[in-house]
Design an enzyme around this catalytic site. Structure first.
Site, PDB file in Angstrom:
ATOM      1  CG  ASN A 132      -0.322  -0.049   2.509  1.00  0.00           C
ATOM      2  OD1 ASN A 132       0.683  -0.733   2.700  1.00  0.00           O
ATOM      3  ND2 ASN A 132      -0.859   0.674   3.468  1.00  0.00           N
ATOM      4  CD  GLU A 229       1.655  -1.004  10.541  1.00  0.00           C
ATOM      5  OE1 GLU A 229       0.457  -1.311  10.325  1.00  0.00           O
ATOM      6  OE2 GLU A 229       2.327  -0.283   9.796  1.00  0.00           O
ATOM      7  CB  CYS A 263      -0.733   1.187   7.825  1.00  0.00           C
ATOM      8  SG  CYS A 263       0.207   0.222   6.619  1.00  0.00           S
TER       9      CYS A 263
END
Length: 459
Positions: A132, A229, A263
């Protein structure tokens, strides 16, 4: 042999493909990285910093090629100019703080003893990066890992297949040895086997919750450090004293930018009831001004989602919410094709019984709910399996700090959102994972402490 294929969201064509390494070739790559690590760590710190920054600059020199390449691979409109600003900012900061962050910790010296703690490189660091923000997420670990004296093996997402290659070419052209920084193409089974066989000394993974669990399972019993993450369902909370225009502009941009594929994108918004109607009205006006379309067109402000299956999940959440009584505020846009091109959506009359307010959407959809108090907002913000960031909107800094102390999250923003400050630790809690990148703490995770207790001969 498995072939990895990047399917362009623009038109569904195969944009790039690469063959994965065999198990033997993959293990040979990590052995070469291990053999090169001691020599790399022995170089002066400033030399390592200079080489990394030269590699970063070499990536920047490719930006005119990288920007349309990213549009083809993951759909971000070319009008936004790529990621080099954040890529360079993060690497630069980590270079600037390296000497202090990696300095010996002096415990004490007298006539009898000298005691101190050194920061020792982990060894071979494996970076598994997502699609992303493929350059910025990779550099978060690649730059400090190399600066700290580790060698790095990078495996990038199939959706952004060419990013690791670009970085490797740039870094090698700057003088970083090929075995010190390697880009590899691997399938899942080989990846798991390499971790299980202790090919790496530290694994950093950014991606899905399922992917993070797979990394931890592979590392089980090896004592290999794993930093993760993972997912997010980041909330915004607009208090009654907020700057309404600034809150709407920032939170809606945080929800919709990159087609919601951030995110730390905003996925749910709680607005004090006194501002709720005005907030929704302004938010709808902003989103209705977007142009959904071909990301190669400079007039396009929101492109397709990176993959049809990602859009299908966001559509499913929207449709389920509507069936359960939610209200949609954005009419279907002309470019919405029922596949990767998805109309950005604002939903009201939502509840936490709906998946769109619980599960990660990772798409251009946001639910907005009215709240009466800080207590109600905190309870709703904490009613999530994720904890990456939370964005608070108020003119009262002390109030924001008090509310922030009660939120189960990795980062608390006040009057901003969706930004990684490299001076702060990038971290999360709950199903968002564990570990920490950037800042001094990022260096601590990419090194291990080694204590020295040296007794002097005094006679």
């Amino acid at each position: 042999m498995t072939t990895l294929r990047c399917i362009s969201p623009i038109d569904g064509s195969v944009f790039a493909e690469r063959e994965v390494l065999s198990r033997d070739a993959a293990m040979a790559a990590t052995k070469a990285a291990r053999a090169a690590q001691a020599g790399w760590a022995a170089r002066p710190l400033q030399e390592r910093i200079d080489l990394v920054m030269a590699g970063v600059a070499a990536v920047g020199a490719m930006n005119d090629v990288i920007v349309p390449e990213l549009a083809h691979m993951m759909g971000r409109p070319v009008r936004y100019g790529g990621e080099f600003g954040g890529f360079n900012e993060r690497a630069t900061h980590m270079g600037q703080i390296a000497a202090e962050a990696l300095a010996d910790i002096q415990v004490g010296e007298d006539e009898t003893f000298r005691r101190y703690i050194k920061r020792i490189p982990q060894g071979v660091v494996f970076v598994v990066a997502p699609w992303n923000y493929p350059y910025m997420t990779a550099i978060n670990t690649v730059a400090p890992a190399l600066i700290a004296g580790n060698t790095v093996v990078l495996k990038h997402a199939t959706q952004t297949l060419l990013v690791g290659e670009r970085m490797a070419v740039a870094f090698h052209s700057a003088g970083i040895p090929e075995n010190v920084f390697q880009n590899v193409f691997l399938d899942h089974d080989t990846t798991s086997e390499m971790i299980a066989r202790r090919a790496f000394d530290f694994v950093n993974f950014t991606g899905s919750v399922g992917g993070g669990k797979a990394m931890e399972r592979a590392a089980a019993g090896t004592f290999t450090g794993v930093g993760t993450e993972l997912g997010g369902k980041d909330p915004g909370y607009v208090m009654e004293d907020a700057d309404l225009d600034a809150a709407v502009d920032t939170l809606i941009d945080g929800a919709m930018f990159n087609s919601g594929q951030c995110c730390c994108g905003i996925e749910r918004i709680y607005v004090h009831e006194s501002l709720f109607d005005a907030f929704v009205e302004k938010a709808v006006r902003i989103v209705n001004g977007y142009k959904l379309g071909d990301p190669l067109d400079k007039e396009t402000s929101i492109g397709p989602m990176a993959n049809v299956r990602f859009a299908q999940e966001a559509r499913a959440q929207i449709d389920e919410a509507l069936a359960d009584g939610a209200t949609a505020h954005i009419d279907k846009m002309p470019a919405d094709d029922g596949a990767a091109y998805l109309t950005p959506q604002i939903l009201t009359n939502v509840t936490h019984d709906m998946r769109v307010m619980r599960d990660e959407s990772f798409g251009p959809v946001v639910g907005i709910m009215p709240v009466k108090s800080d207590d109600e907002a905190v309870a709703l913000m904490n009613d999530s399996q994720f904890g990456l960031t939370a964005s608070l909107w108020t003119r009262d800094l002390d109030r924001a700090a008090r509310v922030g102390d009660r939120i189960e999250t990795g980062t608390v923003f006040m009057n901003r959102a969706d930004y990684l400050d490299p001076g702060l630790c990038w971290t999360g809690c709950k199903d968002t994972g564990r570990g920490g990148g950037l800042s001094v703490i990022g260096y601590h995770n990419l090194t291990r402490p080694k204590s020295y207790h040296l007794k002097k001969v005094t006679s």
